[in-house]
Structure formats: structure tokens, C-alpha cells
Design a protein around this motif. Structure first.
Motif, PDB file in Angstrom:
ATOM      1  N   LEU A 244       0.250  -0.915  13.479  1.00 22.87           N
ATOM      2  CA  LEU A 244       1.137  -1.044  12.320  1.00 22.87           C
ATOM      3  C   LEU A 244       2.029   0.181  12.181  1.00 22.87           C
ATOM      4  CD1 LEU A 244      -1.288  -2.603   9.718  1.00 22.87           C
ATOM      5  CD2 LEU A 244       0.799  -3.640  10.564  1.00 22.87           C
ATOM      6  N   GLU A 245       1.470   1.319  12.487  1.00 23.63           N
ATOM      7  CA  GLU A 245       2.273   2.528  12.375  1.00 23.63           C
ATOM      8  C   GLU A 245       3.366   2.574  13.429  1.00 23.63           C
ATOM      9  OE1 GLU A 245       0.059   6.158  12.468  1.00 23.63           O
ATOM     10  OE2 GLU A 245      -1.115   5.578  10.714  1.00 23.63           O
ATOM     11  N   ASN A 246       3.008   2.200  14.631  1.00 26.41           N
ATOM     12  CA  ASN A 246       3.896   2.473  15.750  1.00 26.41           C
ATOM     13  C   ASN A 246       4.742   1.298  16.191  1.00 26.41           C
ATOM     14  OD1 ASN A 246       2.802   5.053  15.824  1.00 26.41           O
ATOM     15  ND2 ASN A 246       1.121   4.365  17.128  1.00 26.41           N
ATOM     16  N   GLN A 247       4.286   0.116  15.951  1.00 29.98           N
ATOM     17  CA  GLN A 247       4.994  -1.016  16.510  1.00 29.98           C
ATOM     18  C   GLN A 247       5.759  -1.821  15.477  1.00 29.98           C
ATOM     19  OE1 GLN A 247       2.398  -3.392  18.978  1.00 29.98           O
ATOM     20  NE2 GLN A 247       1.129  -1.604  19.429  1.00 29.98           N
ATOM     21  N   VAL A 248       5.537  -1.520  14.243  1.00 28.13           N
ATOM     22  CA  VAL A 248       6.172  -2.328  13.206  1.00 28.13           C
ATOM     23  C   VAL A 248       7.236  -1.488  12.504  1.00 28.13           C
ATOM     24  CG1 VAL A 248       5.783  -3.630  11.108  1.00 28.13           C
ATOM     25  CG2 VAL A 248       4.062  -3.620  12.885  1.00 28.13           C
ATOM     26  N   LYS A 249       8.397  -2.093  12.360  1.00 25.26           N
ATOM     27  CA  LYS A 249       9.485  -1.336  11.744  1.00 25.26           C
ATOM     28  C   LYS A 249      10.057  -2.026  10.522  1.00 25.26           C
ATOM     29  CE  LYS A 249      11.806  -1.699  15.420  1.00 25.26           C
ATOM     30  NZ  LYS A 249      12.927  -1.675  16.371  1.00 25.26           N
ATOM     31  N   SER A 250       9.623  -3.217  10.283  1.00 28.41           N
ATOM     32  CA  SER A 250      10.323  -4.001   9.274  1.00 28.41           C
ATOM     33  C   SER A 250      10.017  -3.499   7.864  1.00 28.41           C
ATOM     34  CB  SER A 250       9.916  -5.459   9.385  1.00 28.41           C
ATOM     35  OG  SER A 250       8.531  -5.555   9.201  1.00 28.41           O
ATOM     36  N   LYS A 251      10.945  -3.795   7.018  1.00 29.76           N
ATOM     37  CA  LYS A 251      10.834  -3.369   5.634  1.00 29.76           C
ATOM     38  C   LYS A 251      10.886  -4.593   4.735  1.00 29.76           C
ATOM     39  CE  LYS A 251      12.784  -0.221   2.370  1.00 29.76           C
ATOM     40  NZ  LYS A 251      13.992   0.374   1.862  1.00 29.76           N
ATOM     41  N   VAL A 252      10.126  -4.523   3.696  1.00 28.96           N
ATOM     42  CA  VAL A 252       9.994  -5.684   2.829  1.00 28.96           C
ATOM     43  C   VAL A 252      10.161  -5.227   1.388  1.00 28.96           C
ATOM     44  CG1 VAL A 252       8.328  -7.394   1.991  1.00 28.96           C
ATOM     45  CG2 VAL A 252       8.438  -6.886   4.412  1.00 28.96           C
ATOM     46  N   THR A 253      10.764  -6.073   0.598  1.00 24.64           N
ATOM     47  CA  THR A 253      10.737  -5.799  -0.835  1.00 24.64           C
ATOM     48  C   THR A 253       9.979  -6.913  -1.540  1.00 24.64           C
ATOM     49  OG1 THR A 253      12.854  -6.897  -1.162  1.00 24.64           O
ATOM     50  CG2 THR A 253      12.898  -4.520  -0.881  1.00 24.64           C
ATOM     51  N   ILE A 254       9.230  -6.510  -2.500  1.00 14.82           N
ATOM     52  CA  ILE A 254       8.380  -7.442  -3.225  1.00 14.82           C
ATOM     53  C   ILE A 254       8.753  -7.367  -4.693  1.00 14.82           C
ATOM     54  CG2 ILE A 254       6.006  -8.124  -3.709  1.00 14.82           C
ATOM     55  CD1 ILE A 254       5.175  -6.273  -1.376  1.00 14.82           C
ATOM     56  N   LYS A 255       8.978  -8.510  -5.269  1.00 14.29           N
ATOM     57  CA  LYS A 255       9.210  -8.543  -6.706  1.00 14.29           C
ATOM     58  C   LYS A 255       8.354  -9.637  -7.297  1.00 14.29           C
ATOM     59  CE  LYS A 255      13.691  -6.479  -6.884  1.00 14.29           C
ATOM     60  NZ  LYS A 255      15.103  -6.589  -7.049  1.00 14.29           N
ATOM     61  N   GLY A 256       7.996  -9.434  -8.524  1.00 17.98           N
ATOM     62  CA  GLY A 256       7.207 -10.476  -9.153  1.00 17.98           C
ATOM     63  C   GLY A 256       6.638 -10.029 -10.471  1.00 17.98           C
ATOM     64  N   HIS A 257       5.984 -10.952 -11.082  1.00 14.23           N
ATOM     65  CA  HIS A 257       5.319 -10.639 -12.346  1.00 14.23           C
ATOM     66  C   HIS A 257       3.913 -10.155 -12.041  1.00 14.23           C
ATOM     67  CE1 HIS A 257       3.962 -10.872 -16.452  1.00 14.23           C
ATOM     68  NE2 HIS A 257       2.942 -11.598 -16.053  1.00 14.23           N
ATOM     69  N   LEU A 258       3.621  -9.006 -12.555  1.00 14.58           N
ATOM     70  CA  LEU A 258       2.309  -8.423 -12.297  1.00 14.58           C
ATOM     71  C   LEU A 258       1.300  -9.010 -13.271  1.00 14.58           C
ATOM     72  CD1 LEU A 258       0.649  -6.340 -10.762  1.00 14.58           C
ATOM     73  CD2 LEU A 258       1.373  -4.637 -12.420  1.00 14.58           C
ATOM     74  N   HIS A 259       0.421  -9.765 -12.734  1.00  8.42           N
ATOM     75  CA  HIS A 259      -0.571 -10.399 -13.596  1.00  8.42           C
ATOM     76  C   HIS A 259      -1.763  -9.484 -13.834  1.00  8.42           C
ATOM     77  CE1 HIS A 259      -4.237 -12.826 -14.251  1.00  8.42           C
ATOM     78  NE2 HIS A 259      -3.461 -13.474 -15.079  1.00  8.42           N
ATOM     79  N   THR A 260      -2.210  -8.853 -12.798  1.00  8.85           N
ATOM     80  CA  THR A 260      -3.389  -8.002 -12.902  1.00  8.85           C
ATOM     81  C   THR A 260      -3.177  -6.763 -12.056  1.00  8.85           C
ATOM     82  OG1 THR A 260      -4.759  -9.969 -13.024  1.00  8.85           O
ATOM     83  CG2 THR A 260      -5.879  -7.915 -12.599  1.00  8.85           C
ATOM     84  N   TYR A 261      -3.588  -5.657 -12.579  1.00  5.99           N
ATOM     85  CA  TYR A 261      -3.629  -4.476 -11.723  1.00  5.99           C
ATOM     86  C   TYR A 261      -4.987  -3.832 -11.856  1.00  5.99           C
ATOM     87  CZ  TYR A 261      -2.407  -2.206 -16.143  1.00  5.99           C
ATOM     88  OH  TYR A 261      -2.383  -1.788 -17.436  1.00  5.99           O
ATOM     89  N   ARG A 262      -5.369  -3.188 -10.803  1.00  6.50           N
ATOM     90  CA  ARG A 262      -6.695  -2.610 -10.787  1.00  6.50           C
ATOM     91  C   ARG A 262      -6.660  -1.450  -9.810  1.00  6.50           C
ATOM     92  NH1 ARG A 262      -9.951  -6.750  -8.227  1.00  6.50           N
ATOM     93  NH2 ARG A 262      -9.459  -7.908 -10.094  1.00  6.50           N
TER      94      ARG A 262
END
Lengths: 106, 387
Positions: free
Chosen positions: A49-67
Motif C-alpha cells: 500500500l505504501e509503495n505501489q498505490v498512488k491513488s487519492k480518494v475523497t470521502i464525504k458523508g454524514h457521520l453517524h458514529t465515531y469512536r
């Protein structure tokens, strides 16, 4: 090198776990060795994951639960939108589990 | 992205197999079993649809070199330009080599053996103090980092002055600022002597972080009187706005003289340095959760509703029924059974998690997402959530 067992819950990790389970149950593999394989998987997956993956993602949403427990954040999102370079995914409900990245670098 | 997910997975499988081969050959079951392992594993991943069939090993070979961009900790060094982030131990004392010489600056270094060791204990075990003191001059300096000049001190002080007058957390900050003010240019032992004197000022907040090692003792959860603390918990967690509840709260309180652990873990002395602001609760406008060993400050205490339920009979005259399990969000139940199956799952590492009011932002890296039956890997992800 410290590793997370986090990625064992991914599809590839679950496949490995199942495989090892079967082989341990059938006696072809010792539990110790199975654990070694899993540990190696933790390392290899993290490195990949560190070395071979370069893609970037954005995540949006309603946060239902955090812990936040034991240095692990868990978020449950509703109506989340995941965007990366080439497409977008909408998910009604998604769980995010994240370990502290600094634990690996220490 | 699916194709590259597949190739990364293939690489991982090969890497794992290669690296455990020796173990299998030497005192293990041998190459055949290893082959069986690999075969079954690959078959399962193909079945799951995350690895392309047939496995394109040639394609897989191409990927490793392409993305050798190491992922750095985005918090280091801290640039508090964007949002008004609350500084934390992690930001102020990032565990980078850059920082490590600084603790040795003589100005704030208390003399060893002047009694500091009494207060040294709480700071010693945190991740950061362990990290930094280990790389600097040993344990004596562990507590001095609280007072040392830091290049990352400035940003917090600017926004602190703009902080709106909202101050809900008096119970939590009591006595803390005095400590902090005293701490900025004096040996830590002074802090405790000045604990109960003087008045508090919001402007003193930055100093609080310089006194990193000593904050948690005064910040509430651990040292608040049980009664006082419970009011906070009940009011905060259940969002009771009406004064009509106060009577009930009182009753609840009297029926349970002490509620242990409602706020999550009682701050472990060994965690304290790394958790400078987690107990600021509502009072802090913006919080940062990137601290290792931080107990979750906002987790709703699970056992809070229980005492209220006991009072069910006695509260008939109230307009609304007391809080009970039925008030829980229905979706909470869904969590339990559903989360194993629904399979929309993101596994990642977090660099940074911050909250401003109800807006959460997090920076994730090295993640595996399983969404809509596809596996997608990411190197970096930014999340913005509304709570």
C-alpha cells in the motif's frame, strides 16, 4: 517492523485467513506457521500500500458514529460519496476503520 | 483502479509466499503445502472478484517501481494555516528528528533531582515523551519538552485569541490555566504550587500546551468530583435542554453517588502528556484527535441511561418518559449485525482527525476500501463528514 493486523479484514486478508484456517484444520499446516504467514501478510500488505498505490480518494458523508478506542478510529458514515480520479461510488452506509499511522513509524 | 488493485494483490500474495518459503522449507511442511496455500489463496481472491482471472503476473511486475513515493506524516511540521486547529502534543512535539535537539535547551531544563521526578512520572510513559526522551538525553528531559520553545507554538496562539467567548467547560479547566501560566517559563514544580491562585484567562491557553505534562491532572475527568462530573455527562450525552430535567438529573445523581468510568478510560498517568486537550470537551472550539493513546473523549457513555431507567416509576409526572434504551438510535443496533455483512468497509491508517463543531475532517492513508463489491486501494484519502 510493527504492523497492523487491520488489513486482515480486507478481502485478500480474509481469503488468506480462510485458506490458512482450512489448512490448519486439515492438519497440513501448523497453527504457528499460519500465524507467521499472517504476520508476513500484514507486512507485505502494508508495504504494498505504501509503495505501489498512488491513488487519492475523497470521502464525504454524514457521520453517524465515531469512536476512538485503542488508537483506532471507527467512523460509520451514511450516504457517503467516495471519489477518486476516475469514478465515484455512493454508499448508503460504510464503516471506516483506521489505525494510527504514527504507530508504524515509531 | 480495479486492475491495479488486482495487481497489487497479486504482488502481495507473491511477496508473502516468497517470504515464508524459507520457513516452509526448513522446518515446515515444505514446498507443496506452500503451493497449496498460494493456490487456494489466489483462487479465493479470484472468486471474491478482487483479483483478475487469470492472474497477470507480468502486469503485476510492472507496478512496484512506479509508485515509490513514500508517504510522509502530513502533520510534521505543523502548519496551522488552514483551519484553526487546536494544537496537540502531537503537533507541538512531533516525533521527528528535527525536534529532538530542542529539549536539551538549558533554559527550561529543570535541575535533575529537584523534585521534578515526582511529576515526572505522568509524562514518562507517553508515546511522545518516550520517543523524544529516548532520542535526546534520556529521561530527565522528558518533562522539559513541555516548556521548551517550539517553532510550532505560534499558530495556536493566534487563533486562541480569536476564540469565541463560548466556555462551557469550566468544570474541566478549573485550575489548569494557572498551572499553565506558571509553567511557561518556570520549572514544572512551580505549577503545582500555584495551582489554586490567580484567575484564568483564555489567552493563557497556549501556555497550557507548553505545560504539556501536567495538564491532565487538572482537566476534569480524572479529578472532577463525581457529582459534578455526572452532571456533565448526563447533560452532554443526552442533549437535555430543558430545565425540567434538572430535577431528574439530581435524582439520578443521588441514586448513583458515583459513576465510574463513564467518560471512557480514566486518564492514565502514563498517557497524560500525549493527551493535552482531550478533556476540553465543548469548551474547545476545535479539537484534534491525533494523539496516540487518547481515550475517546466524545464517546457517549454507555451506562448513563441505566440509572434513569431505574427511576422510571418515580418520574410519572414528567412530560416525557425518562431516557432509556429506546432512545438509542435504531441504527446502533444495525451496527452490530450488519457491519459484518454489509461489507462496505474501509481499512486504513489515519494521519489526522480533527473536528470543528460538527464538521469532521480526517486524513487517511494506505487504505483498502471494499465498496459496492469492489476493492479499491488508496494512498491517501481526505474525509469530510458532518456529524
Amino acid at each position: 517492523m510493527a504492523t497492523f493486523e487491520l488489513y486482515r479484514r480486507s478481502t485478500i486478508g480474509m481469503c488468506l485467513t480462510e485458506t490458512l484456517d482450512e489448512m490448519v484444520q486439515s492438519g497440513t499446516l501448523s497453527p504457528d506457521l499460519a500465524i507467521q504467514v499472517l504476520t508476513q501478510f500484514d507486512k507485505s500488505m502494508t508495504e504494498a500500500l505504501e509503495n505501489q498505490v498512488k491513488s487519492k480518494v475523497t470521502i464525504k458523508g454524514h457521520l453517524h458514529t465515531y469512536r476512538f478506542c485503542d488508537n483506532v478510529w471507527t467512523f460509520i458514515l451514511q450516504d457517503a460519496v467516495f471519489k477518486n480520479e476516475d469514478n465515484q461510488e455512493n454508499v448508503g452506509r460504510v464503516k471506516i476503520v483506521a489505525c494510527d499511522s504514527k504507530l508504524l513509524t515509531q | 483502479m480495479a486492475a491495479s488493485t488486482s495487481s497489487v494483490y497479486v504482488n502481495v500474495i507473491e511477496d508473502v509466499i516468497n517470504k515464508v518459503r524459507e520457513e516452509f522449507m526448513n522446518n515446515g511442511p515444505g514446498e507443496d503445502v506452500l503451493k497449496e496455500l498460494q493456490g487456494t489463496w489466489e483462487a479465493k481472491t479470484m472468486q471474491a472478484g478482487v483479483v483478475n482471472n487469470p492472474i497477470e503476473r507480468s502486469a503485476a511486475k510492472g507496478t512496484p517501481g512506479s509508485g515509490v513515493t513514500p508517504v510522509h506524516d502530513l502533520n510534521v511540521p505543523y502548519e496551522g494555516t488552514e483551519e484553526y486547529e487546536t494544537p496537540t502534543a502531537e503537533i507541538l512535539f512531533p516525533p521527528t528528528p528535527l525536534q529532538t535537539p530542542i529539549p536539551a535547551t538549558p533554559i527550561q531544563t529543570p535541575l535533575p533531582g529537584t523534585g521534578d521526578n515526582l511529576y515526572n512520572i505522568p509524562t514518562g510513559g507517553s508515546d511522545y515523551s518516550a520517543n523524544e526522551s529516548g532520542s535526546s538525553n534520556g529521561g530527565v528531559n522528558a518533562e522539559t519538552k513541555g516548556g521548551r520553545p517550539s517553532p510550532y507554538m505560534q499558530p495556536p496562539s493566534t487563533w486562541m485569541n480569536h476564540r469565541p467567548p463560548l466556555d462551557v467547560n469550566i468544570a474541566y479547566v478549573e485550575g489548569r490555566d494557572e498551572v499553565d501560566r506558571g509553567a511557561s517559563h518556570q520549572p514544572p514544580t512551580q505549577d503545582f504550587l500555584q495551582m489554586n491562585s490567580g484567575k484564568r484567562k483564555r489567552e493563557d491557553f497556549p501556555a497550557q500546551y507548553q505545560a504539556g505534562g501536567f495538564i491532565p491532572q487538572q482537566d476534569g475527568a480524572g479529578d472532577a468530583a463525581p457529582e459534578k462530573f455526572e452532571i456533565e455527562v448526563s447533560g452532554g450525552s443526552t442533549s437535555i435542554a430543558s430545565r425540567a430535567w434538572s430535577e431528574m438529573l439530581t435524582r439520578v445523581r443521588s441514586s448513583t453517588p458515583k459513576i465510574p468510568q463513564l467518560d471512557g478510560p480514566i486518564p492514565d498517568p502514563y498517557d497524560e502528556l500525549s493527551t493535552p486537550n482531550i478533556y476540553n470537551y465543548q469548551g474547545t472550539f476545535n479539537e484534534d484527535y491525533n494523539v496516540a493513546s487518547t481515550p475517546a473523549p466524545h464517546d457517549i457513555p454507555v451506562s448513563t441511561p441505566a440509572p434513569v431507567v431505574q427511576n422510571d416509576v418515580g418520574d410519572d409526572d414528567d412530560d416525557e418518559p425518562p431516557l432509556n434504551e429506546n432512545d438509542d438510535d435504531e441504527l446502533d443496533d444495525v451496527d452490530q449485525g450488519d457491519e459484518l455483512n454489509t461489507a462496505h468497509l474501509v481499512l486504513a491508517q489515519f494521519d489526522k482527525v480533527t473536528r470543528t463543531k460538527s464538521k469532521w475532517k480526517c486524513t487517511l492513508k494506505d487504505g483498502i476500501m471494499h465498496i459496492n463489491n469492489k476493492d479499491v486501494l488508496f494512498n491517501k484519502a481526505n474525509g469530510e463528514f458532518d456529524f
